[in-house]
Write an enzyme that holds these catalytic residues in place. Structure first.
Site, PDB file in Angstrom:
ATOM      1  N   HIS A  22     -30.243 -32.513  10.023  1.00 42.85           N
ATOM      2  CA  HIS A  22     -30.195 -31.286  10.818  1.00 42.85           C
ATOM      3  C   HIS A  22     -28.775 -30.747  10.952  1.00 42.85           C
ATOM      4  CE1 HIS A  22     -33.905 -33.112  13.022  1.00 42.85           C
ATOM      5  NE2 HIS A  22     -34.222 -32.616  11.835  1.00 42.85           N
TER       6      HIS A  22
ATOM      7  N   LYS B 278     -20.773 -33.361  16.400  1.00 40.04           N
ATOM      8  CA  LYS B 278     -21.566 -34.364  17.122  1.00 40.04           C
ATOM      9  C   LYS B 278     -20.800 -35.673  17.184  1.00 40.04           C
ATOM     10  CE  LYS B 278     -25.686 -32.174  15.322  1.00 40.04           C
ATOM     11  NZ  LYS B 278     -26.756 -32.206  14.305  1.00 40.04           N
TER      12      LYS B 278
ATOM     13  N   TYR C  93     -25.820 -38.774  21.959  1.00 42.95           N
ATOM     14  CA  TYR C  93     -24.776 -38.033  21.262  1.00 42.95           C
ATOM     15  C   TYR C  93     -24.376 -36.784  22.034  1.00 42.95           C
ATOM     16  CZ  TYR C  93     -28.903 -35.790  19.171  1.00 42.95           C
ATOM     17  OH  TYR C  93     -30.100 -35.177  18.956  1.00 42.95           O
TER      18      TYR C  93
HETATM   19  C1  LIG Z   1     -31.889 -31.024  19.418  1.00 41.97           C
HETATM   20  C2  LIG Z   1     -32.585 -30.464  20.639  1.00 41.97           C
HETATM   21  C3  LIG Z   1     -33.949 -30.393  20.725  1.00 41.97           C
HETATM   22  N1  LIG Z   1     -34.532 -29.888  21.839  1.00 41.97           N
HETATM   23  C4  LIG Z   1     -36.011 -29.867  21.906  1.00 41.97           C
HETATM   24  C5  LIG Z   1     -36.661 -29.116  20.760  1.00 41.97           C
HETATM   25  C6  LIG Z   1     -37.928 -29.876  20.514  1.00 41.97           C
HETATM   26  O1  LIG Z   1     -38.985 -29.368  21.329  1.00 41.97           O
HETATM   27  C7  LIG Z   1     -37.616 -31.309  20.962  1.00 41.97           C
HETATM   28  C8  LIG Z   1     -37.349 -32.248  19.813  1.00 41.97           C
HETATM   29  O2  LIG Z   1     -36.364 -31.629  18.985  1.00 41.97           O
HETATM   30  P1  LIG Z   1     -36.112 -32.170  17.531  1.00 41.97           P
HETATM   31  O3  LIG Z   1     -37.406 -32.541  16.889  1.00 41.97           O
HETATM   32  O4  LIG Z   1     -35.213 -31.177  16.816  1.00 41.97           O
HETATM   33  O5  LIG Z   1     -35.293 -33.516  17.829  1.00 41.97           O
HETATM   34  P2  LIG Z   1     -34.604 -34.428  16.716  1.00 41.97           P
HETATM   35  O6  LIG Z   1     -35.437 -34.495  15.483  1.00 41.97           O
HETATM   36  O7  LIG Z   1     -34.224 -35.679  17.393  1.00 41.97           O
HETATM   37  O8  LIG Z   1     -33.309 -33.599  16.326  1.00 41.97           O
HETATM   38  C9  LIG Z   1     -32.003 -34.070  16.554  1.00 41.97           C
HETATM   39  O9  LIG Z   1     -31.792 -35.121  15.684  1.00 41.97           O
HETATM   40  C10 LIG Z   1     -30.792 -35.031  14.688  1.00 41.97           C
HETATM   41  C11 LIG Z   1     -30.389 -36.426  14.302  1.00 41.97           C
HETATM   42  C12 LIG Z   1     -29.617 -34.218  15.050  1.00 41.97           C
HETATM   43  O10 LIG Z   1     -28.500 -34.452  14.584  1.00 41.97           O
HETATM   44  C13 LIG Z   1     -29.783 -33.067  15.927  1.00 41.97           C
HETATM   45  O11 LIG Z   1     -28.867 -33.164  16.999  1.00 41.97           O
HETATM   46  C14 LIG Z   1     -31.119 -32.859  16.476  1.00 41.97           C
HETATM   47  O12 LIG Z   1     -31.670 -31.898  15.608  1.00 41.97           O
HETATM   48  O13 LIG Z   1     -36.446 -31.210  21.786  1.00 41.97           O
HETATM   49  C15 LIG Z   1     -33.811 -29.416  22.902  1.00 41.97           C
HETATM   50  O14 LIG Z   1     -34.379 -28.936  23.917  1.00 41.97           O
HETATM   51  N2  LIG Z   1     -32.448 -29.474  22.838  1.00 41.97           N
HETATM   52  C16 LIG Z   1     -31.790 -29.975  21.746  1.00 41.97           C
HETATM   53  O15 LIG Z   1     -30.531 -30.023  21.739  1.00 41.97           O
END
Ligand SMILES: Cc1cn([C@H]2C[C@H](O)[C@@H](COP(=O)(O)OP(=O)(O)O[C@H]3O[C@H](C)C(=O)[C@H](O)[C@H]3O)O2)c(=O)[nH]c1=O
Length: 185
Positions: free
Chosen positions: A63, A73, A133
């Site tokens: 991401h 990050k 993070y």
């Molecule tokens: C990243 C983020 C997500 N969200 C909400 C959006 C979705 O409804 C839920 C899960 O989000 P996401 O599937 O994007 O989460 P990860 O797959 O863990 O994503 C993260 O994991 C990889 C390793 C990364 O480096 C990024 O920081 C980030 O994208 O949390 C938020 O409300 N705030 C935030 O800052």
């Protein structure tokens, strides 16, 4: 007390902070603005994130957010172990498309600084892994982008079989590097 060393991609830094152990356990300053600035890490972080991944082989990534919400990050593991990966997406970089993979764990207490211009992702190597993070820009869903974690052109040895990886639906649909529009100069 903080030690910062360049990873195989020099702009991605490996950070070690001092741990104080005693009969109760351990204390660490995981972030200290003054000490980090003195060590050359000048970013102002505006948001702390946390994720718990239950299964071994959970992959989150790759991401990044595009401008004006591009993020630096600072990643660490509070419980468990991950292979943490940063991919250089800076078009003008001689290491464009190359990556660095560093094992971060509660045990080794290492942190990884992933600057703007890199995609970030990790694969968990233990169950119930907790990743904390700091990010230098707020979340913006409209500026959230991804790169296919399993793109053969990246050559990332994730330590998980592709068929067994635990992924979000979103992370199964990101473009390959070859199909990624220019996002960072
Ligand atoms: C990243 C983020 C997500 N969200 C909400 C959006 C979705 O409804 C839920 C899960 O989000 P996401 O599937 O994007 O989460 P990860 O797959 O863990 O994503 C993260 O994991 C990889 C390793 C990364 O480096 C990024 O920081 C980030 O994208 O949390 C938020 O409300 N705030 C935030 O800052």
């Amino acid at each position: 007390m903080i030690e910062v060393e360049a990873s195989a991609l020099p702009d991605v830094k490996i950070v070690r902070t001092r741990a104080f152990g005693d009969q109760r356990g351990t204390f660490m300053e995981t972030y200290n603005r003054q000490a980090f600035r003195a060590a050359g890490i000048e970013e102002e972080f505006v948001q702390d994130n946390f994720s718990l991944s239950v299964e071994v082989g959970t992959v989150r990534g790759l991401h990044f957010q595009i401008a004006p919400f591009a993020q630096t990050k600072l990643v660490r593991v509070g419980r468990g172990r991950i292979l943490d990966v940063a991919v250089d997406l800076r078009r003008s970089s001689p290491t464009y498309g190359q990556h660095v993979a560093v094992e971060l764990s509660a045990e080794n207490r290492l942190q990884l600084l992933v600057p703007v211009g890199f995609a970030h992702g990790f694969c968990t190597l233990e169950p119930n892994t907790e990743v904390h993070y700091k990010v230098s820009a707020h979340y913006s869903a409209a500026h959230d982008r991804g790169l296919a974690w399993n793109d053969p052109a990246l050559g990332i040895a994730w330590q998980v079989d592709e068929a067994r990886a635990v992924l979000s639906d979103k992370d199964t649909k990101h473009p390959l590097l070859a199909d990624l529009p220019p996002v960072f100069s």
